[in-house]
Design an enzyme around this catalytic site. Structure first.
Site, PDB file in Angstrom:
ATOM      1  CB  ALA A   1       5.374   6.651   2.600  1.00 47.49           C
TER       2      ALA A   1
ATOM      3  N   GLY B   1       0.820  -1.196   0.000  1.00 51.08           N
ATOM      4  CA  GLY B   1       0.000   0.000   0.000  1.00 51.08           C
ATOM      5  C   GLY B   1       0.858   1.252   0.000  1.00 51.08           C
ATOM      6  CB  CYS B   2       0.188   4.646  -1.274  1.00 47.81           C
ATOM      7  SG  CYS B   2      -1.466   4.919  -0.592  1.00 47.81           S
ATOM      8  CE1 TYR B   3      -1.172   8.506   3.814  1.00 47.11           C
ATOM      9  CE2 TYR B   3      -3.089   7.113   3.461  1.00 47.11           C
ATOM     10  CZ  TYR B   3      -2.523   8.371   3.550  1.00 47.11           C
ATOM     11  OH  TYR B   3      -3.311   9.485   3.400  1.00 47.11           O
TER      12      TYR B   3
END
Length: 341
Positions: free
Chosen positions: A151, A146-148
């Site tokens: 990061a 996932g994106c979060y």
């Protein structure tokens, strides 16, 4: 040439995949699928992009034999419907949804949806490329992070792996552009609501929380507790995750920066920065930019991670994983610099 199919090509992630693959010298899209838009010409949907004479087809597992790679660029809960039909597929499946990331019990608790078959989920390799590269190289099923989660994990892992921060004192505030919410319109993403506004959402309930904690445990062997608050920004793309942590040792800020430099010195897509954090330094690229600051007054550390949610947080990382899987240079097709302006 590696032949690719994209399910869900009409969504944001699917469109980004199409754009990246069109610039890739070793990948070619030969099949595009969308149950909702079957029969339409791809060139009519994206007249501003050179797509070739491709017609959108309904998903049919019997028509996938010619493909080397199948990308599922569909929402969580939708990918699972296709995954269950792919037992006989002999190529590589890259799922950009969350349907292969968590075991059944955790998936049901955090996503509120019916999980995929447990044996299928167990076969999937988690594709955080920099930390799971060797497993990706031999994978038939790749669960794109996932994106979060991308990061945050990239920012935290070097410090947790070295036992340098307290694993139960991690507080993260992260913000994302509107594309992170997907193409389907909602009350929060409607222009009148999102424009000139910042919105907190899924406070302490975001589905990427267990994904981050699971990744930390798998990579470092440490059980961590992460408090994550997420915000929508009135911009199209980009993520900034600000992580507040408690160190277990005392070092100078320069020495803390060196922790990141040692961890990622050989990684092409991770850049350790010393300027002021900006989302623009990553948007339009597959880079993750990382910073770390020491608060001399409180002795805490602030770790900042910036990515493009559509690239390193989705389609770009998917291509990076395919490059690793087929022994290509990981930068192949991903050399675009941040657009910045």
């Amino acid at each position: 040439m590696i032949t690719c199919g994209i399910v869900g090509v009409t969504g944001y992630a699917g469109m980004e995949l199409l754009k990246l693959i069109s610039a890739h010298p070793r990948l070619q899209v030969t099949c595009v699928m969308s149950d909702s838009s079957a029969g339409e010409q791809l060139s009519d949907l994206y007249p501003w992009m050179e797509t070739g004479a491709l017609t959108l087809e309904p998903f049919n597992p019997e028509n996938l034999n010619q493909l080397d790679v199948l990308f599922l660029a569909t929402p969580s809960g939708v990918s699972s419907q296709y995954i269950e039909q792919l037992d006989a597929f002999e190529g590589v499946v890259v799922d950009l949804s969350g349907d292969l990331r968590l075991a059944s019990e955790a998936y049901t608790a955090w996503y509120g949806k019916v999980p995929v078959n447990a044996s299928t989920q167990a076969k999937a390799v988690y594709g955080l490329t920099e930390w799971n590269r060797e497993s990706v190289k031999t994978a038939s099923w790749i669960s794109n992070p996932g994106c979060y989660a991308t990061a945050v994990s990239l920012g935290l892992l070097p410090f947790l792996k070295g036992g340098l921060i307290e694993p139960d004192e991690i507080i993260v505030s992260a913000c994302s552009g509107i594309t992170g919410a997907g193409k389907a319109l909602s009350t929060k993403t409607h222009h009148a609501r999102s424009n000139e506004n910042v919105q907190l959402y899924k406070i302490h309930t975001h589905q990427h929380i267990p994904e981050i904690e699971q990744t930390i445990q798998q990579v470092t062997g440490v059980e961590a507790t992460v408090s994550l608050s997420t915000h929508l920004l009135p911009i199209n793309r980009g993520i900034m995750a600000t992580m507040h942590v408690v160190p277990t040792i005392d070092q100078t800020e320069v020495e803390w920066i060196e922790v990141l430099s040692r961890a990622y010195g050989q990684e092409r897509f991770i850049r350790v920065q010393q300027g002021e954090p900006e989302i623009r330094t990553a948007v339009g690229s597959n880079y993750c930019d990382l910073w770390v600051y020491k608060d001399e007054r409180t002795r805490r550390l602030t770790i900042v991670s910036v990515i493009d949610n559509m690239q390193k947080g989705a389609a770009g990382q998917a291509i990076q994983n395919v490059n690793a899987r087929f022994s290509f240079a990981e930068t192949l097709g991903l050399s675009a610099q941040p657009q910045y302006i």
